[in-house]
Design an enzyme around this catalytic site. Structure first.
Site, short mmCIF file in Angstrom:
data_model
loop_
_atom_site.label_atom_id
_atom_site.label_comp_id
_atom_site.label_asym_id
_atom_site.label_seq_id
_atom_site.Cartn_x
_atom_site.Cartn_y
_atom_site.Cartn_z
N CYS A 1 28.71 33.72 36.20
CA CYS A 1 30.07 34.35 35.30
C CYS A 1 31.02 34.49 35.94
O CYS A 1 32.15 34.09 35.85
CB CYS A 1 29.40 35.34 34.29
N HIS B 1 35.01 40.05 32.01
CA HIS B 1 33.89 40.11 33.22
C HIS B 1 34.45 39.79 34.72
O HIS B 1 33.73 39.18 35.58
CB HIS B 1 32.92 39.07 33.13
#
Length: 504
Positions: free
Chosen positions: A83, A133
């Site tokens: 991610c 993120h």
């Protein structure tokens, strides 16, 4: 929180950009409105899981229609398939060892201009909705995943309804603007986020300035059995056709998790339908670049493996569709799709979008601008996409996979572990990567050529391919839980490779 110190190059770029980009010409040299950008980012949606790629299980007719109207990068690659590294590459146009985010939950501290800053400086209204993120958790224990993200760490995105990271899709946290109080999306977050994105689009359609909106979904990332009931019902008890590279002892488990995976996808397809309908209703579809892609894939027990991080295609390959009707054809059903086989890598996305919008890419960008390729030109080089795992984390360690570097070309995959040559596949003859050619006499010349190409690419990228411990030490990440997971072993189900973190 204090503002982060700004690199002099970033400061100079942002100071000059607004004037330099006013009225920037569109691609192909013709006058046209600067296009809007709607960047739709799914999480963990692998390239193979689309109807237009031949998956008989997935029910995503809207995505299939979009593919028929779009430029389809058939070999789009997530260069570091996890991610945070992907997202940092998307925002900076840089490779993970350059931007510093080479494992999860490291804070991005850009040395160059980011996506939001570049579009904002060019007169765009910028927005970000969903999973962020890249704020990081410096405690190494995910401590900031639900924290308020201050303006300085949003890197030029103005409209803001985001959370660092949550996968509780039915009780999903977010922060709005500069309000430090958490809020929650009603119901299944992707549906609520889509509605919010639609409202943003409709407001901007009435404004004069173009927009760049990133809509970052959490699904279809696990947990799988959490899509709304009507989508789960579509797959309950349904037979799932598995990929041949799922080992026999994993097939029942794989089928069960894939039912939830596909249910999330069906929900996102309805969200995509609403977004495209909003563009049509607002009268701006012709002048809006729509991208649909994902941050990485998921093995789903192909090769007997779970999650991502690995160099196999189920992990690294992602869907990448780009529709821009004014310049690249009609958005009407039946228009001819364009397919590009040459591999697009994560750092290439930012300069390509900027190029399509007539915006000069910052000097800090390392990726290639594919905008002229999309317009019919030749791909920028033929070395293939660099795939890397500078530091093994979580499942990579549990399965015993050491740090690696590799290349994914339109046809071949070659990977060198820190221990030496490891994987070599002819993906045309062996699309499920079940016959490793590394070290085989019949592939000697191919391996030698791929190995030399990898050396040249590493040299070009100033990648020394050091042991993972060196990067961990330099970045001060030794306390991160993900780099300290116990090492296990996972030999190939086909007997043609083994783990590379085994004790010497």
């Amino acid at each position: 929180m204090a503002m982060l110190p700004m690199n002099p190059d970033r400061r100079a770029f942002l100071k000059s950009a607004a004037g330099a980009f006013a009225g920037a010409p569109a691609i192909l040299g013709q006058s046209a409105p600067q296009p809007n950008v709607l960047f739709i980012l799914a999480d963990e949606w692998r390239a193979q899981a689309t109807g237009y790629s031949g998956d008989p299980n997935v029910r995503a007719p809207v995505l299939d229609r979009l593919a028929a109207q779009s430029v389809n990068f058939q070999t789009a690659v997530s260069g570091t398939p996890v991610c945070c590294p992907y997202r940092a590459s998307l925002l900076t146009g840089q490779f993970p060892l350059s931007n510093g985010v080479f494992i999860n939950d490291v804070e991005l501290k850009p040395k160059g201009v980011t996506m939001g800053e570049a579009f904002s400086a060019a007169g765009y209204r910028t927005g970000y909705i969903g999973k962020w993120h890249v704020y990081g958790s410096p405690d190494g224990k995910y401590g900031r995943r639900e924290a308020y993200i201050p303006p300085a760490s949003r890197f030029g995105f103005d409209y803001w309804k985001a959370c660092e990271c949550t996968h509780d899709y039915n009780h999903s946290l977010y922060y709005e603007g500069n309000d430090p109080q958490p809020k929650y999306w009603p119901g299944y977050d992707a549906i609520a986020q889509t509605a919010d994105a639609g409202a943003f689009i409709e407001r901007q359609a009435r404004a004069r300035d173009p927009f760049c909106l990133v809509l970052s979904f959490g699904p279809p990332h696990f947990p799988y059995a959490t899509a709304p009931e009507r989508y789960q019902e579509m797959y309950r008890g349904r037979e799932i056709r598995l990929r041949p590279n799922v080992p026999p002892d994993k097939r029942q488990e794989a089928a069960e998790i894939l039912r939830g995976y596909y249910a999330h996808m069906a929900a996102l397809d309805d969200c995509l339908d609403r977004l495209l309908a909003t563009l049509d209703r607002a009268g701006i579809a012709r002048d809006t670049i729509v991208v649909f892609t994902s941050d990485h894939g998921d093995m789903m027990l192909s090769q007997g493996l779970t999650t991502k991080l690995y160099p196999w295609d189920e992990s690294i390959r992602v869907p990448f569709l780009l529709r821009y009707p004014r310049r690249l054809g009609s958005s009407r059903p039946g228009s001819k799709a364009q397919r590009i086989r040459a591999p697009l890598n994560s750092p290439d996305i930012l300069p390509t979008l900027l190029g399509l919008c007539g915006i000069r890419a910052p000097s800090s960008v390392e990726g290639a601008d594919w905008s002229q390729v999309i317009a019919g030109g030749e791909p920028p080089g033929d070395t293939g996409a660099l795939i890397t795992l500078a530091v093994p984390i979580t499942e990579a360690r549990r399965y015993g996979f050491a740090e690696y570097r590799g290349l994914r070309t339109a046809r071949h995959t070659y990977v060198r572990s820190i221990r030496g040559p490891w994987l070599l596949y002819d993906n045309e003859r062996d699309p499920y990567q079940m016959h490793n050619l590394c070290g085989k006499p019949e592939a000697r010349d191919l391996q030698r050529g791929m190995d030399g190409a990898l050396d040249r690419e590493l040299k070009r990228r100033h990648d020394e391919f050091l042991p993972a411990a060196e990067y961990v030490k330099r970045a001060g990440l030794g306390h991160y839980g993900e780099v300290n997971v116990k090492v296990g072993r996972h030999p190939s189900p086909w007997g043609d490779w083994d783990s590379t973190l085994q004790p010497l």
